[in-house]
Design a protein around this motif. Structure first.
Motif, PDB file in Angstrom:
ATOM      1  N   GLY A  35      56.551   8.203 128.589  1.00  0.00           N
ATOM      2  CA  GLY A  35      56.103   7.938 127.073  1.00  0.00           C
ATOM      3  C   GLY A  35      57.301   7.794 125.941  1.00  0.00           C
ATOM      4  O   GLY A  35      57.005   7.053 125.216  1.00  0.00           O
ATOM      5  N   ASP A  38      58.466   4.381 126.325  1.00  0.00           N
ATOM      6  CA  ASP A  38      57.275   3.458 125.686  1.00  0.00           C
ATOM      7  C   ASP A  38      57.334   3.400 124.121  1.00  0.00           C
ATOM      8  O   ASP A  38      57.237   2.078 123.638  1.00  0.00           O
ATOM      9  N   TRP A  39      57.579   4.404 123.623  1.00  0.00           N
ATOM     10  CA  TRP A  39      57.448   4.836 122.215  1.00  0.00           C
ATOM     11  C   TRP A  39      58.771   4.164 121.610  1.00  0.00           C
ATOM     12  O   TRP A  39      58.408   3.255 120.594  1.00  0.00           O
ATOM     13  N   GLU A  42      58.427   0.194 121.800  1.00  0.00           N
ATOM     14  CA  GLU A  42      57.512  -0.305 120.931  1.00  0.00           C
ATOM     15  C   GLU A  42      57.890  -0.259 119.358  1.00  0.00           C
ATOM     16  O   GLU A  42      57.661  -1.149 118.698  1.00  0.00           O
ATOM     17  N   MET A  43      58.633   0.993 119.159  1.00  0.00           N
ATOM     18  CA  MET A  43      59.158   0.727 117.698  1.00  0.00           C
ATOM     19  C   MET A  43      60.324  -0.331 117.470  1.00  0.00           C
ATOM     20  O   MET A  43      60.537  -0.868 116.330  1.00  0.00           O
TER      21      MET A  43
END
Length: 90
Positions: A35, A38-39, A42-43
């Motif tokens: 997670g 992924d975070w 994505e940022m």
């Protein structure tokens, strides 16, 4: 600036890299690493092609040993270079 101790510099950098990777291993063991990756990706407006595997104690120990050794060698070399550059500038 004083002459740097190659052993202490290597130890400091080796321990720093090992601690950072120990934190990563803990995140994997807790199940939150995927997670987090992924975070972060994505940022950065990117797609994450990486999949975090299940925690493996053997792999974690290997990671810590390898990063410590690499950090120690790198710190030792950087301190030796610093000391030689400092000597030649005086």
């Amino acid at each position: 600036m004083e002459k740097l101790s190659k052993a202490k510099t290597g130890l400091a950098l080796g321990l720093f890299l090992a601690v950072v990777h120990a934190a990563w291993a803990i995140l994997v063991a807790l199940g939150v690493a995927q997670g987090l990756i992924d975070w972060v990706t994505e940022m950065h407006m990117m797609d994450n092609p990486y999949i975090v595997f299940d925690f493996s104690l053997g792999a974690a120990i290997g990671l810590l040993v390898l990063t410590f050794v690499i950090g120690y060698v790198l710190g030792w070399v950087l301190a030796a270079l610093w000391n030689s550059l400092r000597k030649s500038s005086q």
